[in-house]
Design a protein around this motif. Sequence first.
Motif, PDB file in Angstrom:
ATOM      1  N   PHE A  86      73.794  84.067  26.537  1.00  0.00           N
ATOM      2  CA  PHE A  86      73.231  85.074  27.446  1.00  0.00           C
ATOM      3  C   PHE A  86      72.469  86.146  26.653  1.00  0.00           C
ATOM      4  N   LEU A 109      69.111  84.837  25.267  1.00  0.00           N
ATOM      5  CA  LEU A 109      68.062  84.654  26.269  1.00  0.00           C
ATOM      6  C   LEU A 109      67.574  86.002  26.798  1.00  0.00           C
ATOM      7  N   ALA A 168      65.247  87.394  24.358  1.00  0.00           N
ATOM      8  CA  ALA A 168      63.932  86.755  24.399  1.00  0.00           C
ATOM      9  C   ALA A 168      63.087  87.306  25.550  1.00  0.00           C
ATOM     10  N   VAL A 169      63.721  87.442  26.719  1.00  0.00           N
ATOM     11  CA  VAL A 169      62.991  87.954  27.888  1.00  0.00           C
ATOM     12  C   VAL A 169      62.537  89.393  27.626  1.00  0.00           C
ATOM     13  N   TRP A 170      63.408  90.165  27.000  1.00  0.00           N
ATOM     14  CA  TRP A 170      63.078  91.556  26.681  1.00  0.00           C
ATOM     15  C   TRP A 170      61.919  91.620  25.681  1.00  0.00           C
ATOM     16  N   LYS A 179      59.631  89.551  25.241  1.00  0.00           N
ATOM     17  CA  LYS A 179      58.393  89.202  25.946  1.00  0.00           C
ATOM     18  C   LYS A 179      57.832  90.439  26.662  1.00  0.00           C
ATOM     19  N   ALA A 180      58.725  91.183  27.329  1.00  0.00           N
ATOM     20  CA  ALA A 180      58.265  92.368  28.073  1.00  0.00           C
ATOM     21  C   ALA A 180      57.775  93.465  27.140  1.00  0.00           C
ATOM     22  N   ALA A 181      58.396  93.558  25.957  1.00  0.00           N
ATOM     23  CA  ALA A 181      58.044  94.662  25.057  1.00  0.00           C
ATOM     24  C   ALA A 181      56.839  94.334  24.186  1.00  0.00           C
ATOM     25  N   TRP A 182      56.774  93.111  23.691  1.00  0.00           N
ATOM     26  CA  TRP A 182      55.752  92.801  22.688  1.00  0.00           C
ATOM     27  C   TRP A 182      54.833  91.643  23.065  1.00  0.00           C
ATOM     28  N   GLY A 183      55.204  90.917  24.129  1.00  0.00           N
ATOM     29  CA  GLY A 183      54.344  89.805  24.521  1.00  0.00           C
ATOM     30  C   GLY A 183      54.751  88.477  23.911  1.00  0.00           C
ATOM     31  N   ASP A 184      55.808  88.458  23.082  1.00  0.00           N
ATOM     32  CA  ASP A 184      56.296  87.205  22.504  1.00  0.00           C
ATOM     33  C   ASP A 184      57.791  87.115  22.759  1.00  0.00           C
ATOM     34  N   TYR A 185      58.231  85.964  23.272  1.00  0.00           N
ATOM     35  CA  TYR A 185      59.679  85.867  23.478  1.00  0.00           C
ATOM     36  C   TYR A 185      60.408  85.432  22.217  1.00  0.00           C
ATOM     37  N   ASN A 201      57.141  98.105  26.785  1.00  0.00           N
ATOM     38  CA  ASN A 201      58.074  97.552  27.772  1.00  0.00           C
ATOM     39  C   ASN A 201      57.497  97.489  29.173  1.00  0.00           C
ATOM     40  N   PRO A 231      53.989  96.047  30.412  1.00  0.00           N
ATOM     41  CA  PRO A 231      52.618  95.552  30.277  1.00  0.00           C
ATOM     42  C   PRO A 231      51.898  95.524  31.623  1.00  0.00           C
ATOM     43  N   TYR A 259      49.618  94.350  26.573  1.00  0.00           N
ATOM     44  CA  TYR A 259      50.744  95.107  26.044  1.00  0.00           C
ATOM     45  C   TYR A 259      50.270  96.258  25.173  1.00  0.00           C
ATOM     46  N   GLN A 273      47.952  94.247  22.671  1.00  0.00           N
ATOM     47  CA  GLN A 273      48.108  92.807  22.472  1.00  0.00           C
ATOM     48  C   GLN A 273      47.846  92.156  23.832  1.00  0.00           C
ATOM     49  N   VAL A 317      47.909  88.610  25.982  1.00  0.00           N
ATOM     50  CA  VAL A 317      48.515  87.285  25.918  1.00  0.00           C
ATOM     51  C   VAL A 317      48.295  86.543  27.236  1.00  0.00           C
ATOM     52  N   TYR A 323      60.944  80.179  30.934  1.00  0.00           N
ATOM     53  CA  TYR A 323      61.955  80.956  31.660  1.00  0.00           C
ATOM     54  C   TYR A 323      62.848  80.052  32.505  1.00  0.00           C
ATOM     55  N   LEU A 369      71.280  78.498  30.496  1.00  0.00           N
ATOM     56  CA  LEU A 369      72.396  79.424  30.671  1.00  0.00           C
ATOM     57  C   LEU A 369      73.357  78.900  31.737  1.00  0.00           C
TER      58      LEU A 369
END
Lengths: 275, 651
Positions: free
Chosen positions: A193, A196, A199-201, A203-209, B583, B585, B594, B609, B611, B620, B627
């Motif tokens: 958990f 994952l 990774a999702v975070w 993606k939201a912060a930097w654009g890469d998971y 956080n 985008p 971003y 950035q 993408v 996803y 999970l």
Amino acid sequence: MSHLAEALTLVSVALYGLAALLYALMWLGNSRPLRLGAPLALGGGLLVNLAQLVSRWLEADQPPFKTLYESLVLLAACIGIVYLVIELVYRARILGLPAMLGAAGAMLYAFSRHDKEIVNLPPALQSGWFVPHVVVYFFGYAALFVAFCAAVLYLIRPRPIRIRREDLIPGEKIDLEKLLDGSVRFGFVLLTFGLLVGAVWAKAAWGDYWVWDPKETWSLVTWLVFAAYLHLHYLGGWRGQRLAVLVVVGFAAVMFTYLGMNLLPTAEQSAHVYQ
Amino acid sequence: MTGDSNKEGNTRAGEGESGGAASAPRTMKFALALLGGVFLAGVVLQSMLSGPGGVSRRATVLAGLAGFLGVMLAGLSKPWRRFLSSIQFAAPALFVLAGFSVLGTLILQNVGGQQLLQGYGPGLSRLIKGLFLDDIFHSLGFAAVLGLGAGALGLVVARRRRYNLRTTGSVLAHGGLILVLAGAGVGMVWGVKGRIDLHEGQETDSLVVPGRDGLINRLPLGFTLRLDDFRIEKYEPDYSLMVYALAGEKQKRLLSFKPGRDPDRKLAAHGLAVTGWWPDYRRRTVVEAAGDAGGGDVLAAARIDRGGKETWLFDEPGREAQAVEVDGKRLLLVWREERARRYLDSLAKMPASPHLLVVDGRELPARPGEEVPLPGGRGRVKILRFFHDFVMDPQTRQPANRSAEPRNPAVEVSISAAGGQESRRWLFARYPDFHGRGAGDELKLSYRYRPGGASRPDAILVGESRRLWSLDAGKLSARAAVKVGGEFTLGRERLRLAALLRPARRRTVEESAGSREVNPLLRVRLPSGRTVDVRPGKPVRYSRDRFLVLAPGKGETVRDYLSTVTVLEEGRPVRERQLVEVNSPLSHGGFSIYQADYRPEDPTYSGFQVVRDPGLYVVYLGFAANLLGVVLAIWGPRWQRRRRRREGGEA
């Protein structure tokens, strides 16, 4: 940091230490005061520990999970909670001593740290994902710590523990493997958990998971090791000693992921290294 | 591994397939050899394909796909299918992947050959380079091994089984991982990742994608992005005094002390004491009456109220009177009438402006804004701006005055050469050689500043007789009586003479302009008894191995980077003034934008950035399936047992 917070740290160290002592005495002989006293001391330590977390959260007006000091306080609380749950679920007190030593150790290490001041959160950490990511991971670490304790005990005494086993686990034979396995499974779900969510975070912060940041990579390594545990145990039929060794190796990887990133030559670019 | 344990494991697994029990260790060795072989095949392929910029992302994905398809093809044969979907293959594969991951953190990634050579020596660095371990996660070998793993996962998912919570969990967990890898592959091949650099007010309709070999491609966005504004939000700095100890190269923080909040004994333990703390330090001069006048020249002062703001004029013995500017008019205080008269006489002999431009040794008086012809018909020069105490403001990057005193007079001039070219330069009175001559410029120009009386006053307040003398071009034009408490006009401004003091005394007061930490200063008494002022950015070393720093107590000072952008399509704004921050985008036209970069020295710049990842939702979906699958596979049997027990009990 206020003197109250420092005092709280020491009080919880003392209470966890007292709990460790009482659980240790249970190995020698059982009595009602011990059976009551040990969980009470644990509960007291946990309450003080949580009070410290909550008061710091309120004081800083941000989740207190940024510095190594803060994460150690969280880790101690997670160890306390996870152990308490395991004691209740498996009705076994055999891991009380090492678990409480771990919690007290984490708090003592926190007390010795020089990064006790509240620091501001950088923009990337101001996210709704921050709290679930960190909290889930630390509960996972705590569960794997308990599994590690069981594994070490198993390696020291692979045969069922006979000395006053009724004291340590009333009415049931002590099955360290079952304890170990339960903790690993719980820990593995949380590692999955946490990974994952991270990774999702990202993606939201930097654009890469996924960017193969050293800590990211090492959390994948720990995940792979415990995935190997599950496969080898459930499909490969691994039991006993070598399974315990695998858990020790896995937990070493967890500890390295948590504390060892500074040692890596690639750590400079990591978003996760504690100062 | 013993046959018994294997059997037990299979029974518990309920999925019944595994390699021959007796040959398990050999099978695992074979699995390791297979994984190693596939990696080496990837290495060989990469060394054949590799150009100076490495292999393309497409090639990496193709290598993974080849591994995947290879396993799928092998899976057509039953023994291979059994082997590849067995624990004898899975366990080595997991450890091999873990091993590669560890290598990727131990070996410096994506650094130049020189750095590898320095770090690892010639032999090892050649090996690292040869196996492409210096960019392991994008190497064909690693991709092929991942593809092999994905193929094995596929065989596991495709296996026939009896469905229950556990096996369903297993299918979801393994299938989820296949989706993650597939989505990542799609993203690598068809995704776009680049950047947009904009200054406030600028717009673009393309993004910059760094290609291999350092080439840069511009790709169309399909819309126009405009940066309306960019700002950096900061935390309150919350300055603390840090005491550091030096131990060799390292610095260890011994103490962090928050002035005004922490108890003084915290510092006392280090032999230090705070003797003053000003969050927004400033020195202010207070003027007060100084008792009897006595004989001789003494300081005289007049306080003028300008709509609630007070201004002091001084007449100091032995110094030229300093004028105060009000609505563009200059006002002086001269106490004695006789001195005021002498001053008027001297004015007539002085040049009209305090600014003198010097060309070939000739002084040219110049007033700001006035064009002055250069001697020899070489064009004209004009003073554009004047600063009496020039400094570059580090925050605004604009010139400003550091103080009210003419400590560093400077002018910016424009020169219109006879040929029509225009040029600008800064001239400094204190540094006549600086910028005196531009590159390739034959004109030698310097600047002299003649302060004080040289700038003609427009009015003189004569204290002794309480009169205001109005001047016109340095000549007396009118005299009017003023009373203390009475009003008079200068330019278009009404002023009030609030006080006239003689003798007066000036006293400097240290105070904080407010409680916000704008210009903090902490005065500390050292163990030696000496007192030092500690300011941000100016560490004070007070013994061989100790120093003090006044620094933001909470580390990080930036709270947020905020870009406001507008998306335009065909010239019309379709999404106006959208906020892009870390956080959060902005998604538009298939791209996610971003907040990624800023430049402290370039405050209107913001970097993004950009993408486009068509595989993202597949990834996803894979996350969610994995999970859910892990949870079901791990806890499913327990839930089922509990349900069966409950049902059994009810029956």
